[in-house]
Design an enzyme around this catalytic site. Structure first.
Site, short mmCIF file in Angstrom:
data_model
loop_
_atom_site.label_atom_id
_atom_site.label_comp_id
_atom_site.label_asym_id
_atom_site.label_seq_id
_atom_site.Cartn_x
_atom_site.Cartn_y
_atom_site.Cartn_z
N PRO A 69 135.30 -68.58 5.09
CA PRO A 69 136.12 -67.63 4.33
C PRO A 69 136.45 -68.14 2.92
O PRO A 69 136.57 -69.34 2.68
CB PRO A 69 137.40 -67.53 5.17
CG PRO A 69 136.99 -67.94 6.55
CD PRO A 69 135.93 -68.99 6.35
N CYS A 70 136.57 -67.21 1.99
CA CYS A 70 136.92 -67.54 0.61
C CYS A 70 138.43 -67.59 0.49
O CYS A 70 139.11 -66.59 0.72
CB CYS A 70 136.35 -66.50 -0.35
SG CYS A 70 136.67 -66.89 -2.08
N GLN A 71 138.97 -68.75 0.18
CA GLN A 71 140.41 -68.94 0.07
C GLN A 71 140.72 -69.73 -1.19
O GLN A 71 139.85 -70.00 -2.00
CB GLN A 71 140.92 -69.70 1.31
CG GLN A 71 140.66 -68.97 2.62
CD GLN A 71 140.94 -69.87 3.81
OE1 GLN A 71 140.36 -70.94 3.93
NE2 GLN A 71 141.80 -69.42 4.69
#
Length: 411
Positions: free
Chosen positions: A91-93
């Protein structure tokens, strides 16, 4: 070297579908490159239902491997089987970090916790090769310190003993049915034959010829590049606090030095929506008169007056888009909101009935090059969500063939 693979954040199995090259009837697995998946983890937080894991288990649970459905942070990384290739669409965080309070030597991730789970596996299991996927904005985030997050990831790879290559690939540029732009990251440990071959070559030779992405997703000749050195930062915390550089859509890192350039793809004719749509579609996918009016508003141009928290006024603007998607183009990027009454949802004029409708779940599976009915058993809303969250498996199939050759050349 065996082609053993683990899949993190596995979703409904996009990396596995791509590397195993599943046939369109989903009857048998064509696996010419002999990849063997030996462990996978899929966990959806904040929900009791685990549809993605159940889908993965339905397709792969009968094979001789271990599937886990727990928070990756709770997994003892030493107990993960040794493997040759680690894969995952993480995931992009926010990847910012700080020193721990307990020790100035320790580092903790403030927000991008799932990247640090990958990093821990790299340190403890030392897989020779890694293949990851993420949204392309990773290269430019956060907005107030462009490139910092990807700089932290590259610094982590360097500390763990890896060389890294990356490329932003729009699947439709290379003959696939969706205009989905994602960054693909391939890392190799410095003790591999593959790294030793790279270590002798000059940057332009690598960017134009030797890079895995130069071989798989071909581009026009590159004549210049930017260069900077991550070694000036002693650890990820210094990168987090002080990073100042920019990443282009293609590049590599070797021994802490980064070489990056903008590339122009050599285009292939894409698969279009017309080539993937079904015939005799259920009437529930057709728009009602009320929905048609709603979509006309959502897809039309608009300027909306809004109020900020401080009471000041601003206008939110959207440009007009076509009232339906062209069947002679590949699909737009599919989002997790696909299928809802949303501006981003695909709307087509069915060529058989000449009426407006949504895409079906099977058509969405085809946009990502999954076998038909891969997500069958879930309700439609979940099926759309799973495909909005997935990757274009054809990208992984192409990379997988080249990675297979690389592994064959190892001791």
């Amino acid at each position: 070297m065996e082609k053993t693979v683990i899949e993190l954040f596995a979703g409904v199995g996009g990396f596995r579908v791509g590397l195993n090259n599943l046939n369109s009837e989903n009857e048998i697995i064509k696996n010419p490159d002999n990849y063997k998946f030996i462990w996978a983890n899929q966990w959806e937080p904040a929900t009791k239902s685990q549809e993605a894991f159940e889908c993965y288990k339905c397709h792969f649970g009968k094979e001789d491997n271990e599937l886990t459905n727990i928070d990756i942070a709770l997994v003892n990384k030493k107990e993960i089987p040794d493997h040759t290739l680690l894969t995952g669409g993480f995931p992009c965080q926010d990847y910012s970090v700080a020193h721990t309070l307990a020790s100035e030597k320790g580092i903790e991730g403030k927000k991008g916790v799932l990247w640090w789970q990958i990093y821990e596996i790299l340190l403890k299991k030392k897989p020779p090769f890694v293949l990851l996927e993420n949204v392309d904005r990773l290269l430019k985030s956060p907005s107030k310190q462009r490139g910092r997050d990807f700089g932290i990831i590259l610094k982590s790879f360097d500390i763990a003993g890896y060389m890294v290559q990356w490329k932003v690939v729009n699947a439709a540029d290379y003959g696939m049915p969706q205009r989905r732009r994602r960054v693909y990251i391939f890392a190799s440990r410095k003790n591999t034959n593959y790294f030793k071959e790279f270590n002798k070559k000059k940057p332009l030779s690598i960017l134009n010829d030797l890079s895995i992405f130069a071989k798989t997703f071909k581009s026009q000749k590159i004549n210049e590049y930017e260069e900077f050195n991550l070694k000036i930062y002693k650890d990820q915390v210094e990168v987090s606090n002080n990073f100042k550089a920019g990443f282009q859509n293609f590049g590599y890192m070797r021994n802490g030095k980064i070489y990056t350039s903008k590339y122009i793809p050599i285009y292939k004719e894409p698969i279009t929506l017309r080539q993937i749509i079904e015939s005799n579609v259920d009437k529930k996918y057709y728009l009602t008169k009320k929905e048609i009016k709603k979509f006309e508003y959502l897809r039309g141009s608009k300027k909306i007056k809004r109020t900020r928290n401080d009471g000041s006024i601003y206008f939110y603007s959207e440009g007009a888009m076509s009232s339906f998607d062209s069947l002679d183009l590949p699909g737009r990027t599919m989002l997790t909101s696909e299928g809802t009454t949303n501006r981003s949802t695909h709307i087509i004029l069915d060529p058989t009935t000449n009426k407006l409708r949504r895409l079906t779940p099977i058509e969405c599976e085809r946009l990502n090059q999954f076998p038909d009915n891969w997500t069958k058993g879930m309700n439609d809303r979940k099926r759309y969500f799973m495909m909005g969250n997935a990757l274009v498996t054809g990208i992984i199939s192409i990379l997988g063939k080249e990675i297979s050759k690389i592994i064959d050349n190892e001791d």
